[in-house]
Motif scaffolding. Sequence first.
Motif, PDB file in Angstrom:
ATOM      1  N   TRP A 289       0.814  -1.209   0.000  1.00 37.06           N
ATOM      2  CA  TRP A 289       0.000   0.000   0.000  1.00 37.06           C
ATOM      3  C   TRP A 289       0.856   1.272   0.000  1.00 37.06           C
ATOM      4  O   TRP A 289       0.334   2.368  -0.118  1.00 37.06           O
TER       5      TRP A 289
ATOM      6  N   ARG B  19      -2.643  -0.729   9.607  1.00 37.92           N
ATOM      7  CA  ARG B  19      -3.972  -1.291   9.335  1.00 37.92           C
ATOM      8  C   ARG B  19      -4.044  -2.097   8.042  1.00 37.92           C
ATOM      9  O   ARG B  19      -4.665  -3.161   8.005  1.00 37.92           O
ATOM     10  N   PRO B  20      -3.421  -1.616   6.951  1.00 38.55           N
ATOM     11  CA  PRO B  20      -3.508  -2.410   5.713  1.00 38.55           C
ATOM     12  C   PRO B  20      -2.764  -3.752   5.787  1.00 38.55           C
ATOM     13  O   PRO B  20      -2.988  -4.627   4.969  1.00 38.55           O
TER      14      PRO B  20
ATOM     15  N   LYS C 256      -2.974  -6.656   7.081  1.00 37.37           N
ATOM     16  CA  LYS C 256      -3.910  -7.557   7.753  1.00 37.37           C
ATOM     17  C   LYS C 256      -3.270  -8.886   8.165  1.00 37.37           C
ATOM     18  O   LYS C 256      -3.595  -9.440   9.215  1.00 37.37           O
TER      19      LYS C 256
END
Length: 143
Positions: free
Chosen positions: A32, A109-110, A112
């Motif tokens: 990301w 957060r990205p 996972k």
Amino acid sequence: MLDDLKISLYHEGFLPVLRQIYLSSRQVTFEWLDTKQFCLIDFDKDVEGEQIWVALHKGKPVGFISIWEPEGFIHHLYVSPEYLRKGIGVKLLDFVKPRYTRLSLKCMRPNKSALKFYQSQGFVSQSQHMDEFGGYHYLTYGQ
């Protein structure tokens, strides 16, 4: 799971390999982010002043964990991409858990899969925040 894995205290001889692990792992994992600006010497400044433990497979560094000891903060835990999902992260965490009464870390957060991994190892998300890299979970382990 690699049965012949050893954990060793960092020394300068590990520097070239750990630089490469840090760079390649972030390039593969942080999809990301724009990783083009990452470089080998990022490792040097990003772990400055931290306690570093190195996972060795047949004498070769395959991962590491670095801790900012005054706060028991796990700043980095990286495994060479070709050694992912072989239990190295678990062994590194199992090695440091008994050495600290409390551990904490940030997990983007990205990311996972990393969040799921840390939660499977007993870390609990206490809160969520934002920084210059985006949103992250603040996780703790222990008292």
